[in-house]
Design a protein around this motif. Structure first.
Motif, PDB file in Angstrom:
ATOM      1  N   ARG A   1      55.148  54.255  95.822  1.00 19.33           N
ATOM      2  CA  ARG A   1      56.531  53.385  96.369  1.00 19.33           C
ATOM      3  C   ARG A   1      55.824  52.153  96.951  1.00 19.33           C
ATOM      4  O   ARG A   1      54.570  52.521  97.473  1.00 19.33           O
ATOM      5  N   SER A   2      56.217  51.135  97.002  1.00 23.76           N
ATOM      6  CA  SER A   2      55.796  49.808  97.619  1.00 23.76           C
ATOM      7  C   SER A   2      55.252  50.042  99.154  1.00 23.76           C
ATOM      8  O   SER A   2      54.318  49.400  99.542  1.00 23.76           O
TER       9      SER A   2
ATOM     10  N   TRP B   1      54.903  55.730  88.874  1.00 19.10           N
ATOM     11  CA  TRP B   1      54.356  54.588  89.661  1.00 19.10           C
ATOM     12  C   TRP B   1      55.524  53.539  89.646  1.00 19.10           C
ATOM     13  O   TRP B   1      56.176  53.224  88.590  1.00 19.10           O
ATOM     14  N   ARG B   2      55.398  52.759  90.785  1.00 15.43           N
ATOM     15  CA  ARG B   2      56.488  51.914  90.746  1.00 15.43           C
ATOM     16  C   ARG B   2      56.074  50.070  91.391  1.00 15.43           C
ATOM     17  O   ARG B   2      56.243  49.424  91.204  1.00 15.43           O
ATOM     18  N   ASP B   3      54.533  50.374  92.067  1.00 16.75           N
ATOM     19  CA  ASP B   3      54.012  49.284  92.511  1.00 16.75           C
ATOM     20  C   ASP B   3      52.663  49.138  92.256  1.00 16.75           C
ATOM     21  O   ASP B   3      51.953  50.277  92.317  1.00 16.75           O
ATOM     22  N   TYR B   4      52.075  47.940  92.145  1.00 18.52           N
ATOM     23  CA  TYR B   4      50.557  47.917  92.364  1.00 18.52           C
ATOM     24  C   TYR B   4      50.049  46.503  93.095  1.00 18.52           C
ATOM     25  O   TYR B   4      50.890  45.743  93.638  1.00 18.52           O
ATOM     26  N   GLY B   5      48.848  46.588  93.519  1.00 21.90           N
ATOM     27  CA  GLY B   5      48.431  45.505  94.239  1.00 21.90           C
ATOM     28  C   GLY B   5      46.855  45.038  93.898  1.00 21.90           C
ATOM     29  O   GLY B   5      46.268  46.248  93.338  1.00 21.90           O
TER      30      GLY B   5
ATOM     31  N   VAL C   1      54.727  53.794  84.726  1.00 24.98           N
ATOM     32  CA  VAL C   1      55.944  52.957  85.145  1.00 24.98           C
ATOM     33  C   VAL C   1      57.007  53.571  84.091  1.00 24.98           C
ATOM     34  O   VAL C   1      58.094  53.960  84.867  1.00 24.98           O
TER      35      VAL C   1
END
Length: 116
Positions: free
Chosen positions: A61-62, A42-46, A37
């Motif tokens: 990206r999300s 990287w910009r997002d995670y789940g 980040v």
């Protein structure tokens, strides 16, 4: 100490309802995630916790599909190892018993990201 033993033919021990990452595992994964980040990659995670697998998905990206997935499959602990990093195309990039060793697959990628 008295130990209670279920009668023969009794109920089998229950498997956990879902697999989850432990605190130290999440700390290791988030450490790698934070470095990417900071590099702007990287910009997002789940995080998904399912019956037989816990998945940490990484997104550029999300609104996209995950570019990487870090999976924990305890059923494979005695075989190939319970941890794996899977690429966007479904290929297993690294698999093993030690999460820190498996996460090292990202080291070369981070060096290239910082150099660009």
């Amino acid at each position: 100490m008295l130990r209670v033993v279920p009668p023969a033919g009794g109920p089998a021990p229950q498997a956990p309802e879902r697999v989850a990452f432990q605190r130290r595992e999440l700390s290791a994964i988030l450490g790698v995630y934070g470095r990417f980040v900071a590099a702007g990659e990287w910009r997002d995670y789940g995080i998904d916790m399912l019956r037989d697998v816990a998945v940490f998905s990484i997104f550029r990206r999300s609104a996209e599909h995950p570019i990487y997935r870090v999976e924990k499959r305890p059923k494979l602990a005695a075989k190939q190892g319970q941890y794996s990093v899977i690429g966007m195309d479904g290929r297993i990039l690294k698999r093993g018993h030690d999460l820190a060793q498996v996460l090292r697959v990202f080291d070369a990628k981070l060096i290239r990201a910082v150099d660009d």
